[in-house]
Scaffold this motif. Structure first.
Motif, PDB file in Angstrom:
ATOM      1  N   VAL A 271       0.840  -1.204   0.000  1.00 36.12           N
ATOM      2  CA  VAL A 271       0.000   0.000   0.000  1.00 36.12           C
ATOM      3  C   VAL A 271       0.873   1.252   0.000  1.00 36.12           C
ATOM      4  N   ASP A 272       1.958   1.216   0.774  1.00 39.25           N
ATOM      5  CA  ASP A 272       2.846   2.378   0.870  1.00 39.25           C
ATOM      6  C   ASP A 272       3.493   2.706  -0.470  1.00 39.25           C
ATOM      7  N   SER A 273       3.725   1.684  -1.298  1.00 40.08           N
ATOM      8  CA  SER A 273       4.338   1.944  -2.600  1.00 40.08           C
ATOM      9  C   SER A 273       3.446   2.833  -3.459  1.00 40.08           C
ATOM     10  N   TRP A 274       2.141   2.807  -3.197  1.00 37.16           N
ATOM     11  CA  TRP A 274       1.192   3.636  -3.952  1.00 37.16           C
ATOM     12  C   TRP A 274       0.855   4.934  -3.224  1.00 37.16           C
ATOM     13  N   LEU A 275       0.765   4.880  -1.901  1.00 37.48           N
ATOM     14  CA  LEU A 275       0.249   6.042  -1.145  1.00 37.48           C
ATOM     15  C   LEU A 275       1.327   6.860  -0.452  1.00 37.48           C
ATOM     16  N   ASP A 276       2.533   6.293  -0.278  1.00 39.37           N
ATOM     17  CA  ASP A 276       3.607   6.989   0.457  1.00 39.37           C
ATOM     18  C   ASP A 276       3.093   7.456   1.825  1.00 39.37           C
ATOM     19  N   ILE A 277       2.852   6.487   2.690  1.00 37.56           N
ATOM     20  CA  ILE A 277       2.230   6.747   3.989  1.00 37.56           C
ATOM     21  C   ILE A 277       3.030   7.731   4.821  1.00 37.56           C
ATOM     22  N   ARG A 278       4.346   7.659   4.781  1.00 35.23           N
ATOM     23  CA  ARG A 278       5.170   8.542   5.608  1.00 35.23           C
ATOM     24  C   ARG A 278       4.914  10.010   5.325  1.00 35.23           C
ATOM     25  N   GLU A 279       4.755  10.338   4.040  1.00 30.27           N
ATOM     26  CA  GLU A 279       4.533  11.727   3.676  1.00 30.27           C
ATOM     27  C   GLU A 279       3.160  12.226   4.106  1.00 30.27           C
ATOM     28  N   ARG A 280       2.256  11.313   4.426  1.00 33.92           N
ATOM     29  CA  ARG A 280       0.914  11.692   4.857  1.00 33.92           C
ATOM     30  C   ARG A 280       0.808  11.833   6.369  1.00 33.92           C
ATOM     31  N   ILE A 281       1.909  11.526   7.067  1.00 36.34           N
ATOM     32  CA  ILE A 281       1.917  11.619   8.526  1.00 36.34           C
ATOM     33  C   ILE A 281       2.652  12.892   8.925  1.00 36.34           C
ATOM     34  N   ALA A 282       1.988  13.715   9.695  1.00 36.19           N
ATOM     35  CA  ALA A 282       2.617  14.964  10.137  1.00 36.19           C
ATOM     36  C   ALA A 282       3.736  14.664  11.103  1.00 36.19           C
ATOM     37  N   PRO A 283       4.948  15.186  10.850  1.00 32.11           N
ATOM     38  CA  PRO A 283       6.069  14.909  11.758  1.00 32.11           C
ATOM     39  C   PRO A 283       5.921  15.651  13.073  1.00 32.11           C
TER      40      PRO A 283
END
Length: 288
Positions: A271-283
């Motif tokens: 899923v992350d390969s399509w959605l890039d989960i890290r970039e969607r999480i506020a640091p």
């Protein structure tokens, strides 16, 4: 470990000596693989292959005379991935090259080491005969074939896992010498491209259709996804600044849940390969 990296970087004699001696000593072959990978990554493929050729000699001795190919497989796997990473600066490419070699290794092991696999299969069959007779009755004549497939796949797959760890250890040594903290940021960012994630997923389930060892294909193709899943967890923990305690708890849970959590990591990596989960999480605080 940093002192060891500094020592082997003094020159080819030091690097070659450590690689050879550690490969000769039982259970220390991984050091030789990591040292060779460090030379490849820091000084170039040509210099690293020279050191690797020296380490190959004792590894060949273990493979031929000791009937234990683990050191040789790990060394060749690590050298390949380090070389691909040096040329492309891409962990995705390095992992794919290692997965391809893992499939070849798994197919060659039954041909090159039939006696070793026969002994492992015998032990496996005896174990089930003694402790799980219901499985023996249910599978019948298929039990030996299933155990043989699992054994060859586990030998190739475990060598692949060790080789990945050694390539990353070498990269962390290089970062410690040249760019402190660089490997942490690099590992947190590992993410498969959508096309490669699809290829890995399809390969994992295509074994029966291709007439190949399904366990071997699942292990080889699933490992890059698993590494990407672990990188995702580390990346999220890093962005949220949850600290080492969160990672410690995660690996405790991973040890307890085992395969179930690994399957979840595979799905998350896909899923992350399509959605890039890290970039969607506020640091929390400054973003890495």
């Amino acid at each position: 470990m940093r002192a060891l990296a500094q020592y082997v970087m003094r020159g080819p004699m030091q690097a070659g000596g450590v690689a050879v001696v550690s490969t000769i000593v039982p259970l220390l072959f991984w050091i030789g693989a990591a040292v060779t990978a460090l030379v490849i990554m820091r000084q170039g493929i040509r210099q690293g292959l020279t050191i690797g050729l020296w380490a190959v000699l004792p590894a060949l001795g273990w493979a031929v005379y000791g009937q234990n190919p683990t050191a040789l497989i790990v060394l060749l796997q690590t050298m390949l991935m380090a070389s691909v990473f040096r040329a492309s600066l891409s962990w995705e490419n390095a992992l794919l090259s290692g997965a391809f070699l893992t499939i070849l290794t798994g197919l060659m092991l039954p041909v090159m080491y039939p006696a070793l696999l026969n002994e492992l299969v015998r032990i496996g069959v005896e174990f089930y005969d003694q402790y799980n007779a219901e499985v023996v009755q249910a599978l019948g004549g298929d039990l030996e074939r299933i155990i043989r497939s699992a054994m060859s796949a586990s030998m190739a797959g475990s060598a692949f896992a060790i080789a990945i760890a050694m390539a990353m250890l070498a990269r962390s040594w290089q970062a410690g010498l040249d760019n402190p903290g660089g490997f942490r940021r690099e590992f947190h960012a590992i993410r498969l491209s959508p096309a490669i994630a699809v290829v890995c997923a399809v390969t994992m389930v295509s074994g029966p259709l291709l007439g190949l060892n399904p366990v071997l294909l699942a292990w080889a193709a699933g490992t890059p996804l698993l590494v990407a899943g672990l990188a995702l967890v580390h990346g999220v923990v890093g962005r949220k600044q949850w600290g080492g305690q969160a990672l410690f708890a995660f690996y405790i849970v991973l040890g307890l849940l085992g395969l179930n959590l690994m399957m979840l990591l595979l799905v998350l990596a896909f899923v992350d390969s399509w959605l890039d989960i890290r970039e969607r999480i506020a640091p929390t605080g400054p973003a890495e």
